[in-house]
Scaffold this active site. Structure first.
Site, mmCIF file in Angstrom:
data_model
loop_
_atom_site.group_PDB
_atom_site.id
_atom_site.type_symbol
_atom_site.label_atom_id
_atom_site.label_comp_id
_atom_site.label_asym_id
_atom_site.label_seq_id
_atom_site.Cartn_x
_atom_site.Cartn_y
_atom_site.Cartn_z
ATOM 1 C CG HIS A 85 -2.048 -0.957 1.118
ATOM 2 N ND1 HIS A 85 -3.111 -0.965 1.997
ATOM 3 C CD2 HIS A 85 -2.309 -1.949 0.225
ATOM 4 C CE1 HIS A 85 -3.971 -1.919 1.655
ATOM 5 N NE2 HIS A 85 -3.489 -2.535 0.590
ATOM 6 C CE1 TYR A 143 -6.421 4.233 10.525
ATOM 7 C CE2 TYR A 143 -5.730 4.063 8.231
ATOM 8 C CZ TYR A 143 -5.616 3.668 9.560
ATOM 9 O OH TYR A 143 -4.687 2.709 9.908
ATOM 10 N N PRO A 191 -5.148 0.733 18.194
ATOM 11 C CG PRO A 191 -7.067 -0.400 17.528
ATOM 12 C CD PRO A 191 -6.445 0.255 18.712
ATOM 13 C CE LYS A 196 3.891 3.769 13.757
ATOM 14 N NZ LYS A 196 3.601 3.238 12.435
ATOM 15 C CE1 TYR A 200 -1.696 4.089 9.189
ATOM 16 C CE2 TYR A 200 -0.464 2.849 7.538
ATOM 17 C CZ TYR A 200 -1.588 3.004 8.330
ATOM 18 O OH TYR A 200 -2.621 2.098 8.250
#
Length: 394
Positions: free
Chosen positions: A77, A204, A296, A300, A388
């Site tokens: 991704h 998200y 979550p 991480k 991220y």
């Protein structure tokens, strides 16, 4: 009857991904280990958990010859979408920081590591019970347990490692520990469903009804979550109600719609931030969820565990192979430097995207302003992308 005694250099309590990766790295450094685990291998293999791997986690699996399956079967991704006010805004990791993440379930990471330990003749004992750690401040600490055949076992070692998860037994041996907590007033209602992907990358979502995350698992199985109260009852949610809630939270002016399918699994995932300091007591060192947990939202948890054991393997090589015992003092500060950055990032992502029950109109508008600042600024988006995909190695 005298219990049999096994002598090794490192005794590891916990044979999930953290414990197995540590055992693998130690093996490559010429250090012997024994790992014990209360669950059976089959139980761990059939516990479905999502997984986003940072680029360095992928490198760790591939470059240390665990397996390259993540590159063959995982999904690269190059970004995520932040969706709010009914519009998606893509954060392009490759453009911003030249990095990607891989969608690769934690279960598959475990399988790869367990297979690697089998391949290399590793001593991993699943299905043990009555596990205790003893003599943690002595030169000969140990693990006492009963194996899967009901036979009491004693393992004596030079160094003990607690990698036994968020309900850690070994953590309680750190008698001088300081524990830091953050409780959250919400949880995630998660589903595993039989459907094609609704999007090529994770979404998200911040909505007036609360957060939602659209993730993937395979071409045919997907994971999705929506914010709920911590005491939400799974049985109160029919499939129709779940899909209606998810579709409502994702709805927007672009006409986006989720691809629905049969729901295979439902669960409620509570939220908690936790850090134990120090991560060492005598000859006992903690790693992964035994020492810290994160919400979550920032993906991480598994990555922090793998980062811990990479540092720990380097420290233990210095101690055991090179005789530099003072290197043990380096572990806690090196590991915690990354842990606290990850705690901040996970908290930031969580509070930026989730609805608060007592939020004022000012709070709501400020939250939207924050999302607009991140998505409308190359520098703001780059911070999210760097955190991220993973910070450089410590």
């Amino acid at each position: 009857m005298t219990r049999p005694v096994t002598r090794t250099q490192v005794g590891i309590v916990g044979a999930g991904p953290a414990g197995l990766m540590l055992a693998h790295l130690l093996h490559r450094a010429g250090v012997d280990s024994v790992a014990v685990e209360s669950r059976s291998r089959a139980e761990i293999e059939h516990t479905h958990r999502a997984g986003i791997l940072e680029r360095d986690s992928v490198r760790l699996l591939v470059d240390t010859d665990v397996s390259d399956r993540v590159l063959r079967e995982g999904y690269q991704h190059e970004g995520i979408a932040l969706r709010f006010n009914g519009v998606s805004h893509r954060i392009d990791f490759q453009h911003l920081v030249g990095a990607s993440v891989w969608l690769y379930p934690q279960t598959d990471v475990f399988v790869d590591l367990a297979n690697a330990r089998d391949r290399d003749g590793g001593d991993v004992r699943f299905g043990v019970s009555d596990t205790q750690v003893v003599d943690t401040t002595s030169d000969r600490p140990g693990i006492l347990c009963t194996d899967a055949d009901g036979i009491e076992q004693e393992i004596r070692c030079d160094i003990l490692v607690g990698a036994d998860g968020s309900r850690s037994m070994t953590r309680h041996e750190v008698t001088d520990r300081q524990q830091y907590h953050r409780e959250y007033p919400f949880a995630w209602f998660g589903i595993l469903c039989e459907a094609p992907p609704s999007a090529p990358e994770l979404i998200y979502t911040r909505s007036e009804r609360g957060f939602a995350l659209i993730s993937q698992r395979t071409d045919a199985i997907q994971r999705m979550y929506f914010q709920c109260p911590p005491d939400e009852k799974v049985d109160d949610w029919s499939s129709d109600r779940i899909w209606e809630e998810l579709q409502t939270r994702l709805a927007g002016e672009d006409g986006f719609s989720l691809k629905e399918g049969r729901i295979l699994e439902k669960s409620v995932l509570p939220f908690r931030s936790f850090v134990c300091e120090p991560m060492r007591y005598g000859n006992l060192l903690l790693a992964g969820d035994a020492a810290h947990t994160v919400p979550p939202t920032g993906a991480k948890g598994l990555n922090l565990a793998l980062a811990d054991v990479r540092v720990l393997a380097e420290v233990l090589e210095q101690v055991i192979v090179r005789g530099k015992r003072e290197a043990l003092d380096d572990y806690t500060p090196r590991a915690l430097a990354r842990v606290w950055k990850a705690q901040h990032f996970s908290y930031w992502m969580t509070t930026m995207l989730h609805a608060s029950g007592d939020a004022s109109e000012f709070d709501v508008r400020r939250q939207l302003g924050e999302l607009e600042a991140v998505t409308g600024s190359a520098h703001g988006a780059a911070y999210l992308a760097e955190a991220y995909t993973g910070w450089p190695r410590a």
